[in-house]
Structure formats: C-alpha cells, structure tokens
Write an enzyme that holds these catalytic residues in place. Structure first.
Site, PDB file in Angstrom:
ATOM      1  N   CYS A 100      18.886  -0.098  55.770  1.00 29.13           N
ATOM      2  CA  CYS A 100      17.927  -1.199  55.700  1.00 29.13           C
ATOM      3  C   CYS A 100      17.480  -1.357  54.252  1.00 29.13           C
ATOM      4  O   CYS A 100      17.216  -0.348  53.579  1.00 29.13           O
ATOM      5  CB  CYS A 100      16.725  -0.890  56.593  1.00 29.13           C
ATOM      6  SG  CYS A 100      15.469  -2.178  56.581  1.00 29.13           S
ATOM      7  N   HIS A 142      18.591  -5.226  64.887  1.00 28.95           N
ATOM      8  CA  HIS A 142      17.929  -4.642  63.717  1.00 28.95           C
ATOM      9  C   HIS A 142      17.004  -5.667  63.055  1.00 28.95           C
ATOM     10  O   HIS A 142      15.832  -5.366  62.768  1.00 28.95           O
ATOM     11  CB  HIS A 142      19.003  -4.150  62.732  1.00 28.95           C
ATOM     12  CG  HIS A 142      18.453  -3.616  61.448  1.00 28.95           C
ATOM     13  ND1 HIS A 142      18.543  -2.280  61.100  1.00 28.95           N
ATOM     14  CD2 HIS A 142      17.776  -4.228  60.430  1.00 28.95           C
ATOM     15  CE1 HIS A 142      17.944  -2.104  59.921  1.00 28.95           C
ATOM     16  NE2 HIS A 142      17.480  -3.272  59.494  1.00 28.95           N
ATOM     17  N   GLU A 143      17.530  -6.886  62.832  1.00 28.57           N
ATOM     18  CA  GLU A 143      16.725  -7.892  62.127  1.00 28.57           C
ATOM     19  C   GLU A 143      15.528  -8.328  62.961  1.00 28.57           C
ATOM     20  O   GLU A 143      14.419  -8.501  62.434  1.00 28.57           O
ATOM     21  CB  GLU A 143      17.584  -9.101  61.736  1.00 28.57           C
ATOM     22  CG  GLU A 143      18.705  -8.804  60.749  1.00 28.57           C
ATOM     23  CD  GLU A 143      18.280  -7.991  59.549  1.00 28.57           C
ATOM     24  OE1 GLU A 143      17.118  -8.108  59.110  1.00 28.57           O
ATOM     25  OE2 GLU A 143      19.106  -7.210  59.057  1.00 28.57           O
TER      26      GLU A 143
HETATM   27 NI    NI Z   1      16.270  -3.893  57.842  1.00 23.55          NI
END
Ligand code: NI
Length: 177
Positions: A100, A142-143
């Site tokens: 990330c 994830h986003e």
């Molecule tokens: Ni991220």
C-alpha cells in the site's frame, strides 16, 4: 494538477469513513481525479483512494497494465470508481500479498473474497457494474477498504506474514496498492 503527498499509516485521516460524492462531473471532482492519477503514476501504484491524499470522499482509482517483466500479474482496466458497493459472490477467500502506498516498503498476506460484484459510478455519473475475480477483486477490496478507514495490515491473520518487501521478496520490484 499535481502529485500529492500520500498520507502514511499512523495518520488518523486514514482511519475515517469517507463521505459519498453527490455532485458528478464537477470541476472539483476533475481536479481530485487528476491529482489522484498523477500521484498514483508518480509512485508507480496499482490503485489509490482519495483519503490517501487527505480527501475524505468515496473515490478510488486503479489500473494494472500488462507488463512483460511480470507475466503473472493480471491486468486490470483503468477504472474510476465512485460511491462503490461490493457484494461478495461466495464465502470463498484466498490469501495474497499486498502492499500500500500508505504503508511504504511493506508487504502482508491478506485474505480477500475471490469473487465479487462491484457497483458504483464513474466520474461522469455513469453506472459501473462488474463481476470480477482474482487479482482484480483483490485490488477493488483493498481500495474500497480505504473508504472505511481500513488499512490492509488490519486484515492480516498471522502477523508473521507481514514484513519489509525487500526482505520478503529480494528479487522482485512489486507495486503498491
Ligand atoms: Ni492502499
């Protein structure tokens, strides 16, 4: 339009729930998306959520280009996804490595749903409705987690599977999400 500073884990703004977009096709939204694209491309990321540049709105972008150096990386179409809704299509989950831009230099093994439907709007307000699996599904989860104030380390089941990228994968140059 400019590349923005990406907030790093520890900043309380990354833990907030982001607000929905109500006004599409606005100058403010266009500037935000241009800033997000510039930032993601400069840092060679796979995806970026607006809260990562300090804007608490439900906007994410992602794209994975086919890269001959990484033949195993599935490509994901360049997408602007606003006010997303994710619906898992089965209980099946699989673990995969994630990084990330807000947790630079690290990787963790994260469980994600393998198959899901996502719905939302693009920057013009047009409907997006896709059924995806595998890496595409992972990137979306994830986003969208960023919009709920969730960072991937919070989902790691076994913290022994969390570490520095260059130690875990000395021969790879993996991208961050
Ligand atoms: Ni991220």
């Amino acid at each position: 339009m400019a590349s923005k500073l990406v907030l790093r884990m520890g900043d309380p703004r990354l833990l907030q729930r982001a607000e929905p977009i109500t006004n599409f096709d606005s100058p403010e939204l266009r500037v935000l998306l241009a800033d997000m694209r510039d930032t993601m491309h400069e840092l060679d990321g796979v995806g970026l959520a607006a809260p990562q540049i300090g804007v608490s709105l439900r906007v994410v972008i992602f794209e994975v280009n086919a890269n001959p150096r990484y033949p195993d990386a599935e490509s994901v179409p360049q997408t602007v996804l606003i006010n997303p809704i994710i619906t898992p299509l089965s209980d099946e989950m699989e673990e995969g490595w994630e990084g990330c831009l807000s947790v630079p230099g690290m990787r963790g093994l994260v469980p994600r749903y393998t198959r899901l439907r996502y719905q939302g709007r693009d920057e013009n307000g047009a409907v997006i409705d896709r059924t995806v699996s595998g890496f595409h599904a992972r990137v979306v989860q994830h986003e969208c987690d960023h919009l709920e104030g969730v960072l991937y380390p919070m989902r790691i089941r076994d913290m022994r599977n969390f570490g520095f990228s260059d130690v875990l994968f000395p021969n790879q140059n993996a991208q961050d999400e």
